[in-house]
Motif scaffolding. Structure first.
Motif, PDB file in Angstrom:
ATOM      1  N   ARG A 158      -8.130  68.563 -30.137  1.00 18.47           N
ATOM      2  CA  ARG A 158      -7.380  67.215 -30.260  1.00 18.47           C
ATOM      3  C   ARG A 158      -7.154  66.526 -29.036  1.00 18.47           C
ATOM      4  O   ARG A 158      -7.426  64.770 -28.790  1.00 18.47           O
ATOM      5  CB  ARG A 158      -6.253  67.618 -31.293  1.00 18.47           C
ATOM      6  N   ALA A 159      -6.866  67.612 -27.884  1.00 18.90           N
ATOM      7  CA  ALA A 159      -6.642  66.145 -26.992  1.00 18.90           C
ATOM      8  C   ALA A 159      -7.954  65.563 -26.526  1.00 18.90           C
ATOM      9  O   ALA A 159      -8.036  64.848 -25.466  1.00 18.90           O
ATOM     10  CB  ALA A 159      -6.117  66.890 -25.391  1.00 18.90           C
ATOM     11  N   ARG A 160      -9.279  66.478 -26.367  1.00 23.18           N
ATOM     12  CA  ARG A 160     -10.405  65.984 -25.867  1.00 23.18           C
ATOM     13  C   ARG A 160     -11.091  64.875 -26.902  1.00 23.18           C
ATOM     14  O   ARG A 160     -10.644  63.371 -25.982  1.00 23.18           O
ATOM     15  CB  ARG A 160     -11.400  67.093 -26.022  1.00 23.18           C
ATOM     16  N   LEU A 161     -10.660  64.743 -27.953  1.00 23.95           N
ATOM     17  CA  LEU A 161     -10.883  63.282 -29.146  1.00 23.95           C
ATOM     18  C   LEU A 161      -9.635  62.939 -28.237  1.00 23.95           C
ATOM     19  O   LEU A 161     -10.141  60.827 -28.792  1.00 23.95           O
ATOM     20  CB  LEU A 161     -10.741  64.335 -30.295  1.00 23.95           C
ATOM     21  N   ASN A 162      -8.229  62.468 -28.043  1.00 27.31           N
ATOM     22  CA  ASN A 162      -7.364  61.642 -27.332  1.00 27.31           C
ATOM     23  C   ASN A 162      -8.071  60.591 -26.406  1.00 27.31           C
ATOM     24  O   ASN A 162      -7.938  60.312 -26.437  1.00 27.31           O
ATOM     25  CB  ASN A 162      -6.409  61.995 -28.015  1.00 27.31           C
ATOM     26  N   GLU A 163      -8.712  61.565 -25.703  1.00 21.74           N
ATOM     27  CA  GLU A 163      -9.038  61.776 -24.514  1.00 21.74           C
ATOM     28  C   GLU A 163     -10.414  60.289 -24.519  1.00 21.74           C
ATOM     29  O   GLU A 163     -10.497  59.190 -24.042  1.00 21.74           O
ATOM     30  CB  GLU A 163      -9.684  62.641 -23.205  1.00 21.74           C
ATOM     31  N   GLU A 164     -10.949  60.431 -25.502  1.00 22.18           N
ATOM     32  CA  GLU A 164     -12.181  59.999 -25.795  1.00 22.18           C
ATOM     33  C   GLU A 164     -12.009  58.523 -26.619  1.00 22.18           C
ATOM     34  O   GLU A 164     -12.323  57.481 -26.367  1.00 22.18           O
ATOM     35  CB  GLU A 164     -13.598  60.479 -26.939  1.00 22.18           C
ATOM     36  N   ARG A 165     -10.830  58.582 -27.410  1.00 25.81           N
ATOM     37  CA  ARG A 165     -10.655  57.475 -27.528  1.00 25.81           C
ATOM     38  C   ARG A 165      -9.552  56.668 -26.725  1.00 25.81           C
ATOM     39  O   ARG A 165     -10.023  55.224 -27.369  1.00 25.81           O
ATOM     40  CB  ARG A 165      -8.812  57.623 -28.663  1.00 25.81           C
ATOM     41  N   ALA A 166      -8.641  56.673 -25.941  1.00 30.23           N
ATOM     42  CA  ALA A 166      -8.561  55.953 -24.693  1.00 30.23           C
ATOM     43  C   ALA A 166      -9.439  55.845 -23.587  1.00 30.23           C
ATOM     44  O   ALA A 166      -9.571  54.431 -23.677  1.00 30.23           O
ATOM     45  CB  ALA A 166      -7.184  56.955 -24.138  1.00 30.23           C
ATOM     46  N   THR A 167     -10.500  56.454 -23.683  1.00 32.57           N
ATOM     47  CA  THR A 167     -11.805  55.839 -22.663  1.00 32.57           C
ATOM     48  C   THR A 167     -11.890  54.886 -23.622  1.00 32.57           C
ATOM     49  O   THR A 167     -12.809  53.867 -23.113  1.00 32.57           O
ATOM     50  CB  THR A 167     -13.066  56.847 -22.791  1.00 32.57           C
ATOM     51  N   ALA A 168     -12.456  54.826 -24.949  1.00 30.88           N
ATOM     52  CA  ALA A 168     -12.686  53.460 -25.873  1.00 30.88           C
ATOM     53  C   ALA A 168     -12.573  52.615 -25.733  1.00 30.88           C
ATOM     54  O   ALA A 168     -12.971  51.874 -25.806  1.00 30.88           O
ATOM     55  CB  ALA A 168     -13.617  54.341 -27.190  1.00 30.88           C
ATOM     56  N   SER A 169     -10.647  53.087 -25.632  1.00 34.35           N
ATOM     57  CA  SER A 169     -10.156  51.344 -25.376  1.00 34.35           C
ATOM     58  C   SER A 169      -9.727  50.663 -24.362  1.00 34.35           C
ATOM     59  O   SER A 169      -9.546  49.902 -24.188  1.00 34.35           O
ATOM     60  CB  SER A 169      -8.404  51.774 -26.398  1.00 34.35           C
ATOM     61  N   ASN A 170     -10.111  51.730 -23.376  1.00 33.31           N
ATOM     62  CA  ASN A 170     -10.267  50.981 -21.980  1.00 33.31           C
ATOM     63  C   ASN A 170     -11.216  50.113 -21.477  1.00 33.31           C
ATOM     64  O   ASN A 170     -11.435  49.143 -20.655  1.00 33.31           O
ATOM     65  CB  ASN A 170      -9.914  51.881 -20.652  1.00 33.31           C
TER      66      ASN A 170
END
Length: 243
Positions: A158-170
């Motif tokens: 979950r943490a890794r997927l959220n990190e990918e989401r944050a990267t995409a948002s940036n």
């Protein structure tokens, strides 16, 4: 594969609560341990997962004596729910259980594919296209990934997927006609007001009445307005595994 609804390949979602669909109809995924097994296989879709790794993920290192039997029963139930025509969607290999889900069958993989297209568009200078791809990718997210699944393995995923989401948002940036990011405007420099001349007892001669203008002092850069940067630079978009 046979004709009919039962021959439709399932589609999976993990960017939110775990869900599966066949012919746009939701599939009953059973109790939590069965859902956890499916989630683990989806996180490693296309590669075998050994029995000991499954047991460790489902019971966090404290399995019951019948853990192997429970896993085998969950596998049988998932086969009946997801693959009633026995198309080898879920098989046992020498390396463990293997889920053969296509690249477009799991929303997380669709998300990563959209980011890959965005990266390619950015490399060619098409920031508009890149931004559209990122927005479509982020539109796949519904809630916390793997919502409701507990344990260290799923927390890490979950943490890794959220990190990918944050990267995409940036990566989202304002496109321009030239295909480059619009720089952040710097604050407009303003001169300090010239103080009015002090009144004196002696009259000021006419030829000296016009005082020399006081030059404006330079204003230091405001740290709230940094230099524009490329939000795409240095980001690793495609980790090998979320856990």
């Amino acid at each position: 594969m046979t004709d009919g609804n039962s021959a439709v390949a399932p589609r999976f979602e993990i960017l939110g609560p775990l869900r599966a669909y066949r012919d746009a109809k939701p599939v009953d995924l059973g109790p939590p341990k069965q859902q956890g097994l499916l989630a683990l296989l989806l996180l490693h879709a296309g590669e075998p997962v050994p029995m000991e790794r499954i047991i460790d993920a489902l019971w966090s290192g404290d399995p019951p004596e019948n853990a192997v039997d429970v896993v085998q029963r969950c596998v049988g139930a998932l086969r009946r729910a997801l693959d009633p025509d026995r198309t080898s969607l879920l098989t046992l290999t020498p390396g463990g259980y293997l889920l053969r889900a296509g690249d477009s069958a799991v929303d997380a993989e669709v998300f990563r594919a959209a980011l890959a297209r965005a990266r390619d568009a950015h490399r060619t200078g098409d920031l508009n296209g890149a931004t559209d791809e990122v927005r479509q990718a982020l539109g796949l997210w519904q809630d916390e990934p793997l919502a409701g699944l507990t344990g260290p393995v799923f927390e890490s995923a979950r943490a890794r997927l959220n990190e990918e989401r944050a990267t995409a948002s940036n990566l989202l940036a304002t496109p321009t006609q030239t295909g480059t990011a619009t720089p952040v405007p710097a604050p407009r420099a303003t001169a300090r007001p010239v103080p009015a001349p002090q009144a004196t007892a002696r009259p000021i001669p006419a030829q000296t009445a016009a005082a020399e203008p006081v030059p404006a002092e330079p204003i230091a850069p405001d740290p709230a307005y940094p230099e524009p940067v490329d939000p795409w630079a240095g980001h690793q978009l495609f980790p090998h595994s979320p856990i």
